[in-house]
Design an enzyme around this catalytic site. Structure first.
Site, PDB file in Angstrom:
ATOM      1  N   ASP A 277     -48.048  26.065 -53.187  1.00  0.00           N
ATOM      2  CA  ASP A 277     -47.216  27.108 -52.582  1.00  0.00           C
ATOM      3  C   ASP A 277     -48.027  28.362 -52.288  1.00  0.00           C
ATOM      4  O   ASP A 277     -47.873  28.989 -51.233  1.00  0.00           O
ATOM      5  CB  ASP A 277     -46.061  27.455 -53.515  1.00  0.00           C
ATOM      6  N   SER A 278     -48.884  28.757 -53.214  1.00  0.00           N
ATOM      7  CA  SER A 278     -49.672  29.977 -53.032  1.00  0.00           C
ATOM      8  C   SER A 278     -50.677  29.828 -51.893  1.00  0.00           C
ATOM      9  O   SER A 278     -50.849  30.742 -51.078  1.00  0.00           O
ATOM     10  CB  SER A 278     -50.396  30.327 -54.333  1.00  0.00           C
TER      11      SER A 278
END
Length: 395
Positions: free
Chosen positions: A168-169
């Site tokens: 996600d990051s």
């Protein structure tokens, strides 16, 4: 001082975690980010992880620099109000399952009819196309499908997932970059466009030439623990005081300095020592040399000796070490941010520094729907209209 994205309006419809973090990165550099949440179902990140006095701390980081409003997009009046909000917006960030916005009459065709300059950033597990497009998708699945988990962990252990939202990051950074490219293209063409980002892809792009290796050699990256097939010694080593250090010898000169430091200079003369792959093939012997020397000394002594020898070493930190480290202090990596609920809260600062137009965390994540009246009032809705919308479950 004018921020780089001052005047850019971003509407954030996304939840958990890539989309909201991408919007936060834009807000860090001056964009006016309006976070839209369901009136009865706040962003789940508000309830993720540890909380203080019932206040979710993850949200304080993820919701930084955003104004918060509530809006029920599945209600026709909510969809109409979103179109009004987007009429002068620059960027929309959303991560609904593909087809959801279209079902509400909020697909790209409808939104570009309202605002042809809008950059519509669509983040999903598997993208807008293909046989998996409508599957629910999360970063964990991307970490599994990208090759990351298969290559992570001990050789005789299971595939290993990270204990945080890595995919996600990475996707958030990629999405923020894609938005900037789309805005730059709009400067030339005058038109917005759709950004289609599948979370399974950016993390794969970070994993090096694994596809090219397989294509050309049939080579599949194995699990190696903390070792590398490209150089050695490369590992984590336990010190006499129970703390750990990490050593890297990607450069030949560094490898030679490490072996002289640990008292094994004769290994430098071995024919296999002259290449990284040669050293990797003798990792057991090299690790034994380094670990024996490190184990006899406390961490601070090890780090000081490596620094004096100009060899590459780093202490293995947890968050307590990070907050006490002078290098992070010099960089301003940790920022104390004002917050209406917690008073002050420390968090990671923006991840890089611009000399003339730096980013800034102006405030932590705000309360659910805190700015609803201000944002929609600015669109011309009266207090009576806002109250009526609330009664109908739109706001």
């Amino acid at each position: 001082m004018t921020a780089p994205l001052d005047g850019v309006k971003v509407v954030d419809l996304a939840t958990l975690f890539a989309g909201p973090l991408a919007a936060a990165f834009l807000g860090d550099f001056g964009a006016d980010v309006i976070k839209v949440e369901h009136p009865a179902k706040p962003d789940p990140s508000r309830g993720h992880g540890p909380a203080r006095d019932g206040i979710g701390l993850w949200w304080k980081v993820l919701g930084r620099n955003k104004r918060t409003v509530t809006l029920n997009l599945s209600h026709p009046d909510g969809a109409a109000l979103l179109r009004q909000l987007l009429a002068d917006a620059d960027v929309l960030v959303e991560n609904f399952r593909p087809g959801t916005l279209e079902r509400w009459g909020l697909g790209p065709a409808e939104l570009h009819a309202v605002n042809p300059r809008l950059v519509i950033t669509r983040i999903s597990g598997f993208g807008q196309l293909g046989p998996y497009a409508r599957r629910p998708g999360f970063g964990t699945l991307a970490e599994a499908m990208s090759g990351f988990a298969a290559a992570t962990g001990e050789p005789d252990g299971p595939p290993t997932l990270p204990p945080f939202g890595l995919a996600d990051s990475v996707s958030a950074l990629a999405a923020a970059y894609a938005v900037m490219l789309a805005l730059r293209a709009r400067d030339v063409t005058g038109a917005g466009q759709v950004v289609d980002l599948a979370i399974i892809e950016p993390i794969m792009a970070m994993l090096g030439p694994q596809i090219t290796w397989y294509d050309q050699l049939g080579y599949v990256q194995p699990r190696l623990g903390n070792r590398s097939n490209n150089n050695a010694p490369r590992n984590t080593y336990r010190c006499a005081d129970g703390r750990w250090v990490a050593v890297s010898t990607s450069a030949q000169s560094i490898a030679e300095r490490v072996l002289r430091l640990v008292g094994r200079p004769e290994l430098i003369d071995e024919p296999w020592f002259a290449t990284g792959t040669g050293r990797a093939a003798h990792a057991d012997e090299l690790d034994a040399a380094v670990s024996t020397w490190v184990a006899q000394r406390d961490r601070d002594e090890v780090v000081a000796a490596f620094e004096e020898a100009q060899a590459a070493v780093a202490p293995v930190y947890d968050v307590r070490d990070i907050l006490a480290d002078p290098q992070y202090a010099a960089l301003g990596t940790v920022r104390t941010v004002p917050d209406e609920e917690l008073g002050e809260v420390r968090m990671q600062n923006v991840p890089f520094r611009l000399a003339e137009t730096p980013g800034e965390i102006r405030h932590a994540g705000r309360r659910h729907g805190q700015d609803t009246d201000a944002v929609f009032g600015a669109l011309g809705l009266s207090a009576e209209e806002l109250a009526a919308l609330r009664e109908r479950g739109v706001l």
